[in-house]
Motif scaffolding. Structure first.
Motif, short mmCIF file in Angstrom:
data_model
loop_
_atom_site.label_atom_id
_atom_site.label_comp_id
_atom_site.label_asym_id
_atom_site.label_seq_id
_atom_site.Cartn_x
_atom_site.Cartn_y
_atom_site.Cartn_z
N LEU A 1 43.83 45.24 20.89
CA LEU A 1 44.00 46.62 21.38
C LEU A 1 45.69 46.59 21.56
O LEU A 1 46.11 47.69 21.59
CB LEU A 1 43.32 46.65 23.05
CG LEU A 1 41.59 46.56 22.83
CD1 LEU A 1 41.27 46.42 24.18
CD2 LEU A 1 41.33 47.96 22.41
N ASP B 1 32.95 45.40 23.87
CA ASP B 1 33.76 46.04 25.07
C ASP B 1 35.02 46.43 24.29
O ASP B 1 35.50 47.40 24.74
CB ASP B 1 34.15 44.70 26.05
CG ASP B 1 33.25 44.43 26.87
OD1 ASP B 1 32.46 45.31 27.35
OD2 ASP B 1 33.24 43.41 27.30
N SER C 1 36.55 50.58 24.20
CA SER C 1 37.73 50.52 24.88
C SER C 1 39.01 51.19 24.01
O SER C 1 40.06 51.15 24.32
CB SER C 1 38.55 49.40 25.48
OG SER C 1 37.59 48.71 26.32
N VAL D 1 38.22 57.12 25.81
CA VAL D 1 37.81 55.69 26.28
C VAL D 1 36.86 55.68 27.54
O VAL D 1 37.19 56.63 28.55
CB VAL D 1 38.96 54.73 26.54
CG1 VAL D 1 39.49 54.26 24.98
CG2 VAL D 1 39.88 54.96 27.33
N GLN E 1 36.35 52.68 29.35
CA GLN E 1 36.79 51.69 30.09
C GLN E 1 37.96 50.97 29.61
O GLN E 1 38.50 51.32 28.34
CB GLN E 1 35.82 50.47 29.96
CG GLN E 1 35.38 49.84 28.80
CD GLN E 1 34.21 48.89 28.82
OE1 GLN E 1 33.41 49.02 29.79
NE2 GLN E 1 34.04 47.95 27.77
N LEU E 2 38.77 50.16 30.42
CA LEU E 2 40.08 49.71 30.01
C LEU E 2 39.94 48.18 30.14
O LEU E 2 39.34 47.74 30.95
CB LEU E 2 41.04 50.26 30.82
CG LEU E 2 41.49 51.85 30.73
CD1 LEU E 2 42.35 52.14 31.95
CD2 LEU E 2 41.88 52.33 29.24
N LEU E 3 40.62 47.52 29.26
CA LEU E 3 40.55 45.93 29.55
C LEU E 3 41.91 45.66 29.99
O LEU E 3 42.68 45.89 29.15
CB LEU E 3 40.23 45.33 28.08
CG LEU E 3 38.91 45.64 27.46
CD1 LEU E 3 38.71 45.21 25.99
CD2 LEU E 3 37.73 45.49 28.32
N ILE F 1 37.73 44.23 33.66
CA ILE F 1 37.18 45.63 32.66
C ILE F 1 37.19 46.64 33.85
O ILE F 1 36.58 46.47 34.91
CB ILE F 1 35.66 45.36 32.24
CG1 ILE F 1 35.85 44.25 31.11
CG2 ILE F 1 35.25 46.60 31.62
CD1 ILE F 1 34.36 43.77 30.38
N LYS G 1 36.29 50.44 34.47
CA LYS G 1 35.52 51.68 34.18
C LYS G 1 36.51 52.76 34.51
O LYS G 1 36.94 52.98 35.76
CB LYS G 1 34.24 51.93 34.76
CG LYS G 1 33.33 50.82 34.57
CD LYS G 1 32.79 50.89 33.23
CE LYS G 1 31.76 49.65 32.72
NZ LYS G 1 31.25 49.75 31.44
N LYS H 1 45.02 58.08 26.12
CA LYS H 1 43.62 57.41 25.81
C LYS H 1 42.58 58.02 26.59
O LYS H 1 41.54 58.01 26.27
CB LYS H 1 43.91 55.91 26.27
CG LYS H 1 44.82 55.02 25.42
CD LYS H 1 44.83 53.64 25.74
CE LYS H 1 45.78 52.97 24.94
NZ LYS H 1 45.68 51.68 25.52
#
Length: 239
Positions: free
Chosen positions: A39, A63, A67, A129, A131-133, A142, A144, A179
């Motif tokens: 990412l 995942d 993302s 997206v 979710q974000l990591l 993680i 949401k 994003k």
């Protein structure tokens, strides 16, 4: 075609790189050792395609796929486990390479990617997206997107305000909003808010204001962004 190989095992990355080197449609290849690194490499490398392992430490390939920013590269999962196939295609993968694979099988997958790229409408918006990591000292959180109430800048980071905490993410506010898509809107040079969380607007001096969220939080609203925020709220009410 620009390809990013994402696999936590060096031999697997080396094998893919050797096989890709003989393919005429491949113009650039880079590698990532895990999902977080993948990412991080996306903005600068801008791959057309991810060759993505599923089982990796901390962050799975599934995942990572959930993302990806907009516009998102195509995804082909490369894995030794066939039980993930249904979930992979649910994640909009265009193919699923089961290890061990050979050159002809890889070529068929690349051909499918080239055909998809050739027919993809240039102006067609891709999903934002979900979710974000967020890397942290103890691992990766993680987050949401639907849980993010508002966002503010903090030096080279942004703070994600959620009911479950306020994690820091190394990212510019403008880059993150690209994003996240239209559900978020900038309301201040240092803040943005998810429209569905806005409960009311409080007037302050000189055209400035505050956005009161459903949980009672107050977010600054500068006059520079006020008209756009109000227009979006009206537009959403009409939908």
């Amino acid at each position: 075609m620009r390809i990013l190989i994402v696999d936590d095992e060096r031999p697997a990355r080396d094998k893919l790189r050797r096989m890709l080197a003989s393919e005429p449609g491949v113009t650039a290849i880079e590698e990532a050792r895990d999902g977080v690194e993948a990412l991080e490499r996306l903005p600068a490398f801008a791959p057309d395609l991810l060759l993505l392992d599923i089982q990796m430490p901390e962050i799975s390939g599934l995942d990572v796929a959930a993302s990806l920013p907009t516009p998102a590269p195509l995804v082909i999962f490369v894995t030794a486990y066939d039980e993930y196939a249904i979930r992979a295609f649910d994640a909009n993968a265009i193919d699923y390479l089961l290890k061990p694979y050979d050159q002809p099988r890889l070529q068929r997958a690349l051909q499918r990617a080239q055909e998809r790229l050739a027919t993809r409408p240039a102006a067609a918006p891709l999903p934002s997206v979900t979710q974000l990591l967020v890397p942290e000292r103890q691992g990766t959180r993680i987050v949401k997107v639907e849980q993010i109430q508002w966002i503010e800048t903090a030096d080279n980071y942004v703070v994600l305000h959620t009911a479950g905490g306020e994690p820091l993410m190394r990212q510019t506010l403008a880059g993150l909003l690209d994003k996240l898509g239209p559900r978020f809107i900038r309301c201040h040079r240092r803040a943005a808010v998810q429209l569905s969380w806005i409960a009311s607007i409080v007037n302050l001096d000189k055209g400035d204001g505050e956005l009161v969220l459903h949980n009672g939080a107050r977010v600054p609203l500068s006059r520079q962004y006020r008209a756009e925020v109000e227009a979006r709220l009206v537009s959403d009410c009409k939908k």
